[in-house]
Design a protein around this motif. Structure first.
Motif, PDB file in Angstrom:
ATOM      1  N   ILE A  29      35.965  -6.413  58.032  1.00  0.00           N
ATOM      2  CA  ILE A  29      36.548  -7.199  59.121  1.00  0.00           C
ATOM      3  C   ILE A  29      36.053  -8.633  59.067  1.00  0.00           C
ATOM      4  CG2 ILE A  29      36.627  -7.489  61.631  1.00  0.00           C
ATOM      5  CD1 ILE A  29      36.482  -4.438  61.829  1.00  0.00           C
ATOM      6  N   ALA A  30      34.742  -8.803  58.828  1.00  0.00           N
ATOM      7  CA  ALA A  30      34.183 -10.150  58.753  1.00  0.00           C
ATOM      8  C   ALA A  30      34.806 -10.940  57.609  1.00  0.00           C
ATOM      9  CB  ALA A  30      32.666 -10.075  58.584  1.00  0.00           C
ATOM     10  N   LEU A  31      35.003 -10.278  56.463  1.00  0.00           N
ATOM     11  CA  LEU A  31      35.586 -10.954  55.304  1.00  0.00           C
ATOM     12  C   LEU A  31      37.018 -11.400  55.592  1.00  0.00           C
ATOM     13  CD1 LEU A  31      35.396 -11.824  52.359  1.00  0.00           C
ATOM     14  CD2 LEU A  31      36.150  -9.522  51.706  1.00  0.00           C
ATOM     15  N   GLY A 240      37.375   0.712  68.181  1.00  0.00           N
ATOM     16  CA  GLY A 240      38.626  -0.038  68.124  1.00  0.00           C
ATOM     17  C   GLY A 240      38.408  -1.526  67.994  1.00  0.00           C
ATOM     18  N   PHE A 241      39.503  -2.258  68.013  1.00  0.00           N
ATOM     19  CA  PHE A 241      39.435  -3.712  67.916  1.00  0.00           C
ATOM     20  C   PHE A 241      38.726  -4.311  69.132  1.00  0.00           C
ATOM     21  CE2 PHE A 241      41.873  -3.194  64.314  1.00  0.00           C
ATOM     22  CZ  PHE A 241      42.346  -4.376  63.773  1.00  0.00           C
ATOM     23  N   PHE A 242      38.940  -3.728  70.309  1.00  0.00           N
ATOM     24  CA  PHE A 242      38.268  -4.214  71.511  1.00  0.00           C
ATOM     25  C   PHE A 242      36.759  -4.046  71.370  1.00  0.00           C
ATOM     26  CE2 PHE A 242      38.897  -4.313  76.434  1.00  0.00           C
ATOM     27  CZ  PHE A 242      38.306  -5.570  76.461  1.00  0.00           C
ATOM     28  N   ASP A 243      36.329  -2.934  70.787  1.00  0.00           N
ATOM     29  CA  ASP A 243      34.903  -2.705  70.555  1.00  0.00           C
ATOM     30  C   ASP A 243      34.317  -3.757  69.607  1.00  0.00           C
ATOM     31  OD1 ASP A 243      34.617  -0.112  71.987  1.00  0.00           O
ATOM     32  OD2 ASP A 243      36.014   0.579  70.457  1.00  0.00           O
ATOM     33  N   ARG A 244      35.107  -4.179  68.639  1.00  0.00           N
ATOM     34  CA  ARG A 244      34.615  -5.100  67.619  1.00  0.00           C
ATOM     35  C   ARG A 244      34.722  -6.557  68.047  1.00  0.00           C
ATOM     36  NH1 ARG A 244      30.845  -4.899  64.494  1.00  0.00           N
ATOM     37  NH2 ARG A 244      30.420  -6.684  65.795  1.00  0.00           N
ATOM     38  N   PHE A 245      35.768  -6.899  68.796  1.00  0.00           N
ATOM     39  CA  PHE A 245      36.036  -8.303  69.103  1.00  0.00           C
ATOM     40  C   PHE A 245      35.723  -8.681  70.545  1.00  0.00           C
ATOM     41  CE2 PHE A 245      38.637  -7.585  65.336  1.00  0.00           C
ATOM     42  CZ  PHE A 245      38.407  -8.739  64.595  1.00  0.00           C
ATOM     43  N   ASP A 246      35.103  -7.779  71.310  1.00  0.00           N
ATOM     44  CA  ASP A 246      34.815  -8.117  72.707  1.00  0.00           C
ATOM     45  C   ASP A 246      33.905  -9.339  72.815  1.00  0.00           C
ATOM     46  OD1 ASP A 246      32.621  -6.831  71.645  1.00  0.00           O
ATOM     47  OD2 ASP A 246      32.565  -5.226  73.136  1.00  0.00           O
ATOM     48  N   GLY A 247      32.922  -9.420  71.910  1.00  0.00           N
ATOM     49  CA  GLY A 247      32.023 -10.569  71.927  1.00  0.00           C
ATOM     50  C   GLY A 247      32.717 -11.860  71.559  1.00  0.00           C
ATOM     51  N   VAL A 248      33.624 -11.799  70.593  1.00  0.00           N
ATOM     52  CA  VAL A 248      34.371 -12.999  70.193  1.00  0.00           C
ATOM     53  C   VAL A 248      35.236 -13.485  71.353  1.00  0.00           C
ATOM     54  CG1 VAL A 248      36.108 -13.915  68.609  1.00  0.00           C
ATOM     55  CG2 VAL A 248      34.377 -12.315  67.767  1.00  0.00           C
ATOM     56  N   LEU A 249      35.848 -12.555  72.079  1.00  0.00           N
ATOM     57  CA  LEU A 249      36.671 -12.942  73.228  1.00  0.00           C
ATOM     58  C   LEU A 249      35.838 -13.675  74.274  1.00  0.00           C
ATOM     59  CD1 LEU A 249      38.824  -9.710  73.745  1.00  0.00           C
ATOM     60  CD2 LEU A 249      39.529 -11.860  72.677  1.00  0.00           C
ATOM     61  N   GLY A 250      34.669 -13.103  74.601  1.00  0.00           N
ATOM     62  CA  GLY A 250      33.801 -13.737  75.587  1.00  0.00           C
ATOM     63  C   GLY A 250      33.357 -15.121  75.151  1.00  0.00           C
ATOM     64  N   ALA A 251      32.960 -15.247  73.879  1.00  0.00           N
ATOM     65  CA  ALA A 251      32.497 -16.535  73.364  1.00  0.00           C
ATOM     66  C   ALA A 251      33.632 -17.556  73.327  1.00  0.00           C
ATOM     67  CB  ALA A 251      31.900 -16.348  71.971  1.00  0.00           C
ATOM     68  N   ALA A 252      34.830 -17.115  72.935  1.00  0.00           N
ATOM     69  CA  ALA A 252      35.970 -18.036  72.835  1.00  0.00           C
ATOM     70  C   ALA A 252      36.353 -18.588  74.201  1.00  0.00           C
ATOM     71  CB  ALA A 252      37.157 -17.321  72.203  1.00  0.00           C
ATOM     72  N   VAL A 253      36.427 -17.712  75.203  1.00  0.00           N
ATOM     73  CA  VAL A 253      36.787 -18.167  76.553  1.00  0.00           C
ATOM     74  C   VAL A 253      35.730 -19.131  77.078  1.00  0.00           C
ATOM     75  CG1 VAL A 253      37.122 -17.440  78.941  1.00  0.00           C
ATOM     76  CG2 VAL A 253      38.154 -16.120  77.088  1.00  0.00           C
ATOM     77  N   PHE A 254      34.459 -18.812  76.833  1.00  0.00           N
ATOM     78  CA  PHE A 254      33.384 -19.691  77.301  1.00  0.00           C
ATOM     79  C   PHE A 254      33.453 -21.059  76.620  1.00  0.00           C
ATOM     80  CE2 PHE A 254      29.054 -21.407  77.073  1.00  0.00           C
ATOM     81  CZ  PHE A 254      28.716 -21.423  78.418  1.00  0.00           C
ATOM     82  N   LEU A 255      33.722 -21.066  75.314  1.00  0.00           N
ATOM     83  CA  LEU A 255      33.796 -22.328  74.586  1.00  0.00           C
ATOM     84  C   LEU A 255      34.962 -23.182  75.081  1.00  0.00           C
ATOM     85  CD1 LEU A 255      32.493 -24.035  72.438  1.00  0.00           C
ATOM     86  CD2 LEU A 255      33.912 -22.904  70.716  1.00  0.00           C
ATOM     87  N   LEU A 256      36.066 -22.527  75.447  1.00  0.00           N
ATOM     88  CA  LEU A 256      37.193 -23.284  76.019  1.00  0.00           C
ATOM     89  C   LEU A 256      36.782 -23.973  77.314  1.00  0.00           C
ATOM     90  CD1 LEU A 256      40.112 -20.742  75.465  1.00  0.00           C
ATOM     91  CD2 LEU A 256      39.785 -22.923  74.296  1.00  0.00           C
TER      92      LEU A 256
END
Length: 269
Positions: A29-31, A240-256
């Motif tokens: 996934i990272a790649l 699932g994808f939510f399990d893997r990308f939950d942190g990215v979602l939080g970081a992205a919203v915060f950065l916005l």
């Protein structure tokens, strides 16, 4: 990593049994993700939109609706369209999946609509961040989340100690939380000379780590309320994808949000 951090030193010998599938699937996934980030353009927009759509599908399934596939597909399509339509014209599409879900949900309609809007916004926001700041900044963001995830996982399992929120995330410890913050700060320090920015990038990295962890805990609370262990079984070792990308979602919203209240990127002096 949602519910997978360690607890105490008194664990069974099988506590590392999930490590191999986690590493393999996480590495793949990272790649794929970093490659999409680096290429940018329509390819990254498609990647972000697919991820957002799959997460909404998983969220709808956890809420027990029979139209989860439709809602996930609508979210993905809207995320992609708003990313390629001239800026400003497509913004109503960010809210359309949330409104479409209201009449289709049998329970928790408002919370589902809010989370759907946040997920689509995060997907669109990632595309905009890539376009505005370039690939290296996106790699920094992803590495902050990955470092928080990995060091939190090992820190929690090796150190153990007091739990962070036992009722929602029974295996997450304060040791893992703090290890995540430290690792994020180190990522900011490493990227500092490459991004040509000021030392504020270190504290911003720590704040993004916190936002990532809040995204993780929020997803854990959703799963706990829905009575499921994983958002789906699409990714071996991760759920699932939510399990893997939950942190990215939080970081992205915060950065916005950070972009609106501080000078970003911080300028080197």
């Amino acid at each position: 990593m949602s519910d997978d951090e360690g607890s105490t030193a008194r664990q069974s010998p099988g506590r590392w049994s999930d490590l191999k599938p986690r590493l393999i699937s996480g590495g793949i996934i990272a790649l794929v993700g970093i490659t999409a980030v680096w290429l940018g353009g329509i390819l990254f927009a498609i990647f972000a939109s697919v991820v957002a759509g799959v997460i909404v599908w998983e969220l709808a399934r956890m809420h027990g609706t029979s139209v989860s596939l439709m809602l996930g597909g609508l979210a993905g399509v809207c995320c992609l369209l708003v990313s390629i339509i001239p800026e400003g014209y497509g913004l109503p599409l960010l809210m359309l999946p949330a409104f479409a879900s209201i009449g289709r949900m049998h329970r928790a309609r408002l919370s589902f609509a809010i989370f759907t809007a946040i997920i689509v916004l995060a997907g669109y926001g990632l595309v905009q961040l890539r376009e505005d700041f370039g690939a290296l900044w996106m790699v920094w963001l992803v590495m902050v989340v990955i470092a928080t995830d990995i060091f939190g996982y090992f820190g929690g399992r090796l150190i153990g100690g007091p739990k962070f929120w036992p009722r929602v995330s029974p295996k997450k410890t304060w040791a893992g939380i703090l290890c995540g913050w430290v690792s994020a700060g180190l990522v900011g320090l490493i990227f500092l000379p490459f991004l040509y920015v000021g030392p504020e990038i270190v504290s911003i990295s720590v704040a993004l780590s916190m936002a990532s962890q809040l995204g993780d805990v929020t997803e854990s609370a959703i799963k706990r309320k829905a009575g499921v262990k994983d958002s789906s079984h699409l990714i071996p070792g991760h759920g699932g994808f939510f399990d893997r990308f939950d942190g990215v979602l939080g970081a992205a919203v915060f950065l916005l949000l950070v972009e609106q209240i501080v000078d970003f990127p911080p300028i080197a002096v």
